[in-house]
Structures are given as C-alpha cells and as structure tokens.
Design a protein around this motif. Structure first.
Motif, mmCIF file in Angstrom:
data_model
loop_
_atom_site.group_PDB
_atom_site.id
_atom_site.type_symbol
_atom_site.label_atom_id
_atom_site.label_comp_id
_atom_site.label_asym_id
_atom_site.label_seq_id
_atom_site.Cartn_x
_atom_site.Cartn_y
_atom_site.Cartn_z
ATOM 1 N N ALA A 160 0.822 -1.223 0.000
ATOM 2 C CA ALA A 160 0.000 0.000 0.000
ATOM 3 C C ALA A 160 0.854 1.270 0.000
ATOM 4 C CB ALA A 160 -0.964 0.003 1.182
ATOM 5 N N GLN A 161 2.064 1.165 -0.536
ATOM 6 C CA GLN A 161 2.943 2.328 -0.599
ATOM 7 C C GLN A 161 2.587 3.244 -1.767
ATOM 8 O OE1 GLN A 161 5.592 2.722 -3.118
ATOM 9 N NE2 GLN A 161 6.387 4.620 -2.229
ATOM 10 N N ARG A 167 -5.647 10.521 -9.550
ATOM 11 C CA ARG A 167 -5.003 10.765 -8.265
ATOM 12 C C ARG A 167 -3.947 9.702 -8.008
ATOM 13 N NH1 ARG A 167 -8.488 12.831 -3.067
ATOM 14 N NH2 ARG A 167 -9.103 14.338 -4.665
ATOM 15 N N VAL A 168 -2.854 10.123 -7.383
ATOM 16 C CA VAL A 168 -1.778 9.214 -7.004
ATOM 17 C C VAL A 168 -1.477 9.436 -5.528
ATOM 18 C CG1 VAL A 168 0.624 8.548 -7.357
ATOM 19 C CG2 VAL A 168 -0.756 9.283 -9.306
ATOM 20 N N ILE A 169 -1.331 8.341 -4.786
ATOM 21 C CA ILE A 169 -0.975 8.419 -3.371
ATOM 22 C C ILE A 169 0.334 7.683 -3.165
ATOM 23 C CG2 ILE A 169 -1.648 7.796 -1.009
ATOM 24 C CD1 ILE A 169 -4.579 7.917 -1.992
ATOM 25 N N ILE A 170 1.273 8.333 -2.504
ATOM 26 C CA ILE A 170 2.538 7.713 -2.128
ATOM 27 C C ILE A 170 2.604 7.722 -0.609
ATOM 28 C CG2 ILE A 170 5.050 7.845 -2.281
ATOM 29 C CD1 ILE A 170 4.677 9.283 -4.968
ATOM 30 N N ASN A 171 2.530 6.549 -0.010
ATOM 31 C CA ASN A 171 2.439 6.410 1.438
ATOM 32 C C ASN A 171 3.656 5.648 1.952
ATOM 33 O OD1 ASN A 171 1.767 5.841 4.098
ATOM 34 N ND2 ASN A 171 -0.396 5.505 3.656
ATOM 35 N N ASP A 172 4.591 6.355 2.545
ATOM 36 C CA ASP A 172 5.833 5.759 3.030
ATOM 37 C C ASP A 172 5.833 5.526 4.541
ATOM 38 O OD1 ASP A 172 7.247 5.532 0.561
ATOM 39 O OD2 ASP A 172 7.564 7.701 0.582
ATOM 40 N N GLU A 173 4.647 5.517 5.138
ATOM 41 C CA GLU A 173 4.544 5.199 6.562
ATOM 42 C C GLU A 173 5.007 3.758 6.811
ATOM 43 O OE1 GLU A 173 2.807 7.096 9.576
ATOM 44 O OE2 GLU A 173 4.142 8.298 8.326
ATOM 45 N N LYS A 174 5.444 3.466 8.033
ATOM 46 C CA LYS A 174 5.912 2.122 8.386
ATOM 47 C C LYS A 174 4.797 1.252 8.958
ATOM 48 C CE LYS A 174 10.083 3.168 7.196
ATOM 49 N NZ LYS A 174 10.639 2.618 5.940
ATOM 50 N N ARG A 215 -3.497 -1.130 7.392
ATOM 51 C CA ARG A 215 -3.761 0.201 7.949
ATOM 52 C C ARG A 215 -3.457 1.283 6.921
ATOM 53 N NH1 ARG A 215 -1.050 2.832 13.448
ATOM 54 N NH2 ARG A 215 -1.868 4.940 13.138
ATOM 55 N N LYS A 216 -2.353 1.117 6.186
ATOM 56 C CA LYS A 216 -2.005 2.091 5.158
ATOM 57 C C LYS A 216 -3.070 2.136 4.065
ATOM 58 C CE LYS A 216 2.297 2.112 3.709
ATOM 59 N NZ LYS A 216 3.631 1.611 3.302
ATOM 60 N N ALA A 217 -3.594 0.976 3.692
ATOM 61 C CA ALA A 217 -4.636 0.930 2.665
ATOM 62 C C ALA A 217 -5.881 1.679 3.124
ATOM 63 C CB ALA A 217 -4.977 -0.514 2.329
ATOM 64 N N THR A 218 -6.223 1.530 4.414
ATOM 65 C CA THR A 218 -7.376 2.255 4.957
ATOM 66 C C THR A 218 -7.127 3.760 4.927
ATOM 67 O OG1 THR A 218 -7.971 0.399 6.391
ATOM 68 C CG2 THR A 218 -8.849 2.554 6.992
ATOM 69 N N ASP A 219 -5.922 4.174 5.317
ATOM 70 C CA ASP A 219 -5.571 5.599 5.238
ATOM 71 C C ASP A 219 -5.632 6.085 3.793
ATOM 72 O OD1 ASP A 219 -5.143 5.674 7.956
ATOM 73 O OD2 ASP A 219 -2.969 5.445 7.816
ATOM 74 N N ASN A 220 -5.183 5.246 2.872
ATOM 75 C CA ASN A 220 -5.226 5.615 1.453
ATOM 76 C C ASN A 220 -6.659 5.767 0.955
ATOM 77 O OD1 ASN A 220 -2.443 5.497 1.441
ATOM 78 N ND2 ASN A 220 -2.317 3.548 0.356
ATOM 79 N N ASP A 221 -7.576 4.962 1.494
ATOM 80 C CA ASP A 221 -8.985 5.085 1.117
ATOM 81 C C ASP A 221 -9.494 6.494 1.403
ATOM 82 O OD1 ASP A 221 -9.184 2.467 0.270
ATOM 83 O OD2 ASP A 221 -10.051 1.726 2.139
#
Length: 237
Positions: free
Chosen positions: A123-124, A138-145, A150-156
């Motif tokens: 989900a990065q 739209r593009v999302i770049i999520n580099d959280e650890k 959880r990252k996928a939910t935040d990306n939603d």
C-alpha cells in the motif's frame, strides 16, 4: 467509509492562502516524492516520443482508446474473478495479481464500472481512476511504516476526500502527527494541465501549472498505462 470524492473546486472558490502555485517544478517542495516516483528513467518510451514530428494524432488516440479498453476489460473480469465487497454504498470487486498488487473496482447499480484503484502490495503506492475511463486522476505515495492494511485504509480516505480538505488536514497533522504520505491530483485549469500536491509530512499544499506539469502528468499516466496493460493481460489468461 462513505465515498465523498469530489473533483477539485474551481479556482475562484479556492482561498489564496491554501495553495501555492508554481510553474517551475524545482520550487515545489510537495512534489519531491512524485518526481522521484515518476523519474524519467522508469517511464515508458511513449513519453519520450510524445507527438514527435511525423506522428499522427490518430496514433495517440489509438493509445488512449487501448487504455480505456483495458480498464473496461479489467472491470468486467473482476466481476468473475474478483472478491465481492462494499465500499460505502458502492458494490466492489477486489482482485490480487500474481505480483501481489491489489485492484479494486467500484460499480454503479447497473453494473457499469464507476472507478478503479490499483495499489501495490504494501500500500505504498496507489493509482486512482475516478471514472474508470483510463485516465489516472489521483496518485498516493504512502511511506509510513504501518502495516499494509492500515495504510490501505488511510489511502482510502485520501482517495475520496477532496484535495482542499486534504490540504487543510495536512497543515494540522504536520504539526501534531506528521505522516510520510503525499497525495497528487491531475487535472486541468484554463486548458492547462495542473497538478495539485499535498505533503502530509511538511504540511505543504502546492499546485504546478505549465509545461513541467504536463510532462510529469504524462510520466504518471504512462506508469498507470503500463500497469493497466499488465493486469488486463493477466486477467485474460
């Protein structure tokens, strides 16, 4: 979570203090992550040959039509091979590719594809085609650890909330709980390509207009095109 995605508000509705505008990409801090992600070295040859002398417009149009066809093929294949679900009130189908990338399609009540999401295994990185028409919006770049779920939910949330709302949220969260996450939206303003970017780590919200924005948008679209073609071929097996 209920869907609340809306296209970016028109310029006259934006507050001047919300978005910093640039024509020179090197001055846009919020775009560092996207520039690294869509570096020229990993784009397809299509961008390097965009409308060269002698290229027929029909050739470009055929390329656009091919991506539209591939997106529709994916959406139809997911009705058979994808796992059924719901996103708010929207019926969805979810499928995981051989390389663990996740594809989710949302559908109208009549079964027509409403939107398409492509996301990598951890989900990065996420691409969002809001109309399932082959154009990445739209593009999302999520580099959280955080764990991928959880990252996928935040990306939603970052996928369906308006960019103005995300820009305001980023300003607050950067001071209290900064995230290593960036959201970018591709669009048009006064017939020019415009990119909006929100940096949740620094709290920056910027937009870039002009030739550099167009070139970066082409790179991003080419990356999306390659993934769409790959998944369409895999689903057809």
């Amino acid at each position: 979570m209920k869907e609340s995605f809306q296209p970016s508000e028109s310029p006259e509705k934006e507050k001047g203090s919300l978005w910093q505008t640039f024509r020179d990409m090197k001055n846009a801090v919020a775009f560092a992550a996207l520039l690294a992600f869509a570096a020229p070295g990993i784009t397809s040859a299509q961008e390097k040959e965009t409308r060269p002398e002698g290229t027929k417009i029909s050739d470009t149009e055929r390329g656009i039509e091919k991506i539209k066809e591939d997106v529709l093929k994916i959406a139809e294949s997911l009705k058979i091979k994808g796992r059924e679900g719901k996103f708010g009130q929207t019926a969805t189908r979810r499928w995981v590719s051989e390389n663990k990338e996740v594809i989710v399609a949302g559908y109208e009540n009549d079964g027509k594809a409403r939107w398409i999401i492509l996301e990598n295994e951890n989900a990065q990185m996420r691409f969002f085609d809001m109309s399932a028409d082959g154009s990445v919006n739209r593009v999302i770049i999520n580099d959280e650890k955080s764990p991928a779920g959880r990252k996928a939910t935040d990306n939603d949330i970052k996928t369906f909330v308006s960019m103005d709302k995300l820009a305001k949220d980023a300003r607050v969260s950067a001071d209290l709980m900064p995230e290593k996450a960036h959201v970018y939206e591709l669009g048009k303003e006064n017939n020019e390509i415009i990119l909006r970017g929100v940096d949740f780590e620094k709290g920056e919200s910027e937009k870039v207009i002009g030739p550099e924005a167009k070139k970066l948008a082409e790179r991003v679209q080419n990356l999306f095109n390659a993934k769409v073609a790959q998944h369409s071929a895999e689903l057809a097996k």
